[in-house]
Structure formats: C-alpha cells, structure tokens
Design an enzyme around this catalytic site. Structure first.
Site, PDB file in Angstrom:
ATOM      1  N   ASP A 285       0.891  -0.926  -0.119  1.00  0.00           N
ATOM      2  CA  ASP A 285      -0.142   0.013  -0.136  1.00  0.00           C
ATOM      3  C   ASP A 285       0.897   1.416  -0.220  1.00  0.00           C
ATOM      4  OD1 ASP A 285       0.986   0.278   2.376  1.00  0.00           O
ATOM      5  OD2 ASP A 285      -0.872   0.142   3.416  1.00  0.00           O
TER       6      ASP A 285
ATOM      7  N   ASP B  57      -7.848  -7.404   0.588  1.00  0.00           N
ATOM      8  CA  ASP B  57      -6.951  -7.746   1.723  1.00  0.00           C
ATOM      9  C   ASP B  57      -7.506  -7.362   2.976  1.00  0.00           C
ATOM     10  OD1 ASP B  57      -6.138  -4.909   1.058  1.00  0.00           O
ATOM     11  OD2 ASP B  57      -5.387  -5.247   3.183  1.00  0.00           O
TER      12      ASP B  57
ATOM     13  N   CYS C 172     -13.599 -28.226   7.736  1.00  0.00           N
ATOM     14  CA  CYS C 172     -12.362 -27.685   7.307  1.00  0.00           C
ATOM     15  C   CYS C 172     -11.205 -28.542   7.028  1.00  0.00           C
ATOM     16  CB  CYS C 172     -11.752 -26.586   8.231  1.00  0.00           C
ATOM     17  SG  CYS C 172     -10.476 -25.671   7.845  1.00  0.00           S
TER      18      CYS C 172
ATOM     19  N   CYS D 296      -7.987 -28.147   6.941  1.00  0.00           N
ATOM     20  CA  CYS D 296      -6.576 -27.901   7.292  1.00  0.00           C
ATOM     21  C   CYS D 296      -5.909 -28.556   8.144  1.00  0.00           C
ATOM     22  CB  CYS D 296      -6.485 -26.175   7.564  1.00  0.00           C
ATOM     23  SG  CYS D 296      -6.607 -26.144   9.424  1.00  0.00           S
TER      24      CYS D 296
ATOM     25  N   CYS E 169      -6.924 -28.440  11.894  1.00  0.00           N
ATOM     26  CA  CYS E 169      -8.473 -29.192  12.231  1.00  0.00           C
ATOM     27  C   CYS E 169      -8.085 -30.705  11.948  1.00  0.00           C
ATOM     28  CB  CYS E 169      -9.344 -28.567  11.176  1.00  0.00           C
ATOM     29  SG  CYS E 169      -9.937 -27.091  11.632  1.00  0.00           S
TER      30      CYS E 169
ATOM     31  N   HIS F 164      -5.595 -21.639  10.555  1.00  0.00           N
ATOM     32  CA  HIS F 164      -6.708 -21.993  10.253  1.00  0.00           C
ATOM     33  C   HIS F 164      -7.546 -20.861   9.606  1.00  0.00           C
ATOM     34  CE1 HIS F 164     -10.814 -23.363  10.744  1.00  0.00           C
ATOM     35  NE2 HIS F 164     -11.264 -22.304  11.141  1.00  0.00           N
TER      36      HIS F 164
HETATM   37 ZN   LIG Z   1      -9.247 -25.486  10.031  1.00  0.00          ZN
END
Ligand SMILES: [Zn+2]
Length: 386
Positions: free
Chosen positions: A94, A272, A310, A312, A315, A341
């Site tokens: 930015d 963002d 999820c 990920c 998780c 996460h």
């Molecule tokens: Zn997750």
C-alpha cells in the site's frame, strides 16, 4: 498500458462476479484473490512456508511501516523485500496514505505531499507521490499503490472534494514517477485509487480520473472507514460499476466472509485485511457455521476440531479443548494455529467462490454459504471479537 497482464476467464451469468488471472513478476495470481497482510514484512504468527502450503500467491505489506523500520536502506541492501523476508511469490504494497490518514492530528496534508510524525519515535517525515513510488520500487513491490488522501465517514462535501482533487493530482504525479522507474527496469505495476467519500458525484469524478490515468489496475479506497454495512455495500456496488471492466479492481481493507462475498459479487478481483490474522491471535476462529471464540467454557471438554468441515492441518490434528487450553495458558502456539486455520478458511472460501463463478452459480453459492455462516454467527453473538 498495452500490457496484457490481466486476463478475465469467466463472467458469472447470474451477477457481476468474474474469475481471472493476473500475471506478475513473481508468478501468476488467480482472481478473485484474498491477500493476507504482512505489515512489518511478516504475516503475523505464520511462516512463508505455511502461506505457500495454503496456496497464497500474493501477500500485502505496508510501505509506511517498512519505510520507518527497518528503512529502505536495509531492504534495498538485502536486494528488495522478497529477498529480505524470504518470500518468492508476489507482494502488493500500500502507499502509506491510509496509515498517515490514521495519524491525525500528527500529520499535515498539502498539495505537495503529506508531512507526519512517526508513531514510533515522533521523528518528522514527508511523503510525496514521487517519494512513495521510489520507496515501493526499492521494496520491489509487484503491485504498488499511489499515495492518496483518504477521508473518514462523516466528512463534509468540501473536505471530500479537496481530498479528491489532491488524490487525482497525485495519481498523475505517481504515474509519471512510475513510468520513469519502469524505463529503468522496474517491473512492478502501479494502481490508482478512487476516493470521493460517500458522495456519488465525487465517486464518479474520481473513477473517471482513475480510468483516464490508465494505470494497470484500480483500487477503491475510502470504504470500511466507519460507515454501516448497508452504506458500504451501496457505495461498493456503485463505484465498482463505474470502473473499466478490463482492469483488475481492488478493494482495500475487507476481510469478513460477508464483505468478501459481497465484493466478489460486485466484480471485485482483489481484497486484503488484517482481520483473519488479528482475530486469530485473540482466539477467534471462522467456521462454516459462523465464528466463535476458542476460549469459551463449552470448549473445555470438546474434542472436535475448530471446524469439522475444514480440511486444514490444524483441524486434522487438534481439538477445541486443546486449543482452549493453549489459549488459557497463553501459549504462543495457539496464535499460530488459529492464524493458520483462519487464513486457510478464507483461502478455501475464495477458491470455492471461483469454482462457483466458473459454473455460473455464484449468487446461489453466496446465499447458501451465508445462510449457515450468519445463523451460526448469531448463536455466538454478543461475545464481540475479544
Ligand atoms: Zn481448519
């Protein structure tokens, strides 16, 4: 600019959402794209390896912060920001305009530039549109932003006009400086910024100037500055509709699933926000059924993952009970796991949005996602983001 660095793949027939590809010096970026924020040259509490593993192709960093610390001398000597922070994918920076705007009353804006006092040691600094291009070129940003003047919610028409006139003039000065850098071998792109506060005629005037300046991409600034979600949504849709279709459109500072999906629906390609990382460090996590706080007492014997839907690695391995324990004992690891996460969750959401757009079903995808997400958020309501 005669460079075909942005290609639109598919426009959803049910709304303005679109998918595309931005070709940048550090690789291609599929859009729509969410960019994690690495203020000080690091996305807080997560490594570059983890960001790559999740699939991020671009992150954002802040010119204002890096200019003050460690300074362009250090980053220039390292060979640029990518080398300094060991990140080989793209970086958008930015312009520092928003940070300087947030420094009131410790700043003074004139048609020449912005004078301000550092939030770190009170030292005096002056940023002009040309200097900001120079700094971002030393950082070797893949996308750099023009210096702009942002106004907050409730600004008078007169103040909004004044900020807009300065922003438009600074865009022309930034473009001239950027073209000189480009001629000298710099490969990053410059984006202009549309301001105009919450006055439609001023938004239109600014959009016309930004389009005429013909920068590779255009950002919508001055949103999410204290207005209600309804006003945000109205001005996002209105401003997006004024922008040239063939250029990437970026909205700065939005990071909730609701705002992201709304932006995608209006044809925004990039966004963002610090929200997923900042709230992650306070123990607040996103799930398909809304967001909640890991520290709540109900989690103490709950051995399910943060979000059963999820995929990920957090998780797959850790339970809510364990994460709550880490939070209660103030272990650093919980910030890292919640950040991972939350970023994975938003990356996955945007990826699903891209597939939905390709199949012309974005509007129904958005409705379906939000019907569960918002209902869950209400169950956990009242707890705030703490
Ligand atoms: Zn997750």
């Amino acid at each position: 600019m005669g460079e075909n660095f942005f290609t639109i793949h598919h426009g959803d027939s049910s709304c303005n959402a679109r998918t595309g590809l931005i070709d940048l010096p550090h690789g291609k970026v599929s859009t729509p794209v969410f960019m994690p924020v690495g203020t000080n040259g690091t996305v807080k509490a997560i490594t570059g390896d983890d960001l790559r593993e999740i699939g991020f192709e671009i992150i954002l960093s802040n010119t204002y912060h890096l200019y003050l610390r460690p300074g362009t001398g250090v980053i220039g000597a390292a060979g640029g920001l990518h080398e300094f922070m060991a990140w080989d994918k793209n970086i958008l920076t930015d312009s520092g305009g928003f940070q300087v705007f947030s420094l009131a009353p410790f700043r003074k804006i004139t048609p020449e530039g912005a004078a301000f006092h550092s939030h770190i040691d009170g030292s005096s600094h002056f940023l002009s549109p040309e200097k900001v291009v120079e700094i971002q070129s030393i950082l070797n940003s893949d996308i750099q932003m023009q210096l702009d003047v942002c106004t907050g919610w409730g600004a008078s028409y007169q103040d909004a006009v004044q900020a807009l006139d300065i922003t438009d003039n600074w865009l022309l000065r930034a473009k001239k400086a950027w073209l000189e850098k480009r001629d000298a071998g710099y490969r990053g792109k410059l984006f202009g910024i549309v301001q105009g506060n919450f006055f439609k005629d001023l938004r239109e005037r600014s959009a016309v100037s930004a389009a005429a300046a013909d920068t590779p991409g255009i950002a919508i600034g001055g949103l999410s500055v204290g207005e209600s979600p309804e006003v945000y949504s109205e001005f996002l849709a209105y401003t997006a509709g004024l922008l040239p279709k063939e250029k990437p459109r970026y909205v700065m500072g939005i990071g909730t699933p609701e705002y992201i999906l709304d932006a995608i629906e209006q044809g925004i390609d990039m966004f963002d926000c610090v929200l997923p990382t900042r709230t992650g460090r306070t123990g607040r996590v996103f799930t398909h059924k809304g967001h909640y706080s890991l520290k709540k007492a109900e989690n103490s014997r709950d051995f399910l993952p943060i979000d059963e839907e999820c995929g990920c690695k957090v998780c797959r391995s850790y339970s809510r009970a364990y994460l709550r324990h880490l939070f209660k004992t103030r272990e650093i690891l919980v910030s890292m796991l919640a950040t991972y996460h939350n970023l994975y969750f938003l990356h996955d959401l945007v990826e699903q949005a891209r597939s939905a757009i390709e199949a012309d079903r974005f509007s129904s995808f958005k409705k379906q996602f939000l019907s569960r997400y918002s209902a869950g958020a209400m169950i956990d309501g009242g707890e705030g983001a703490s």
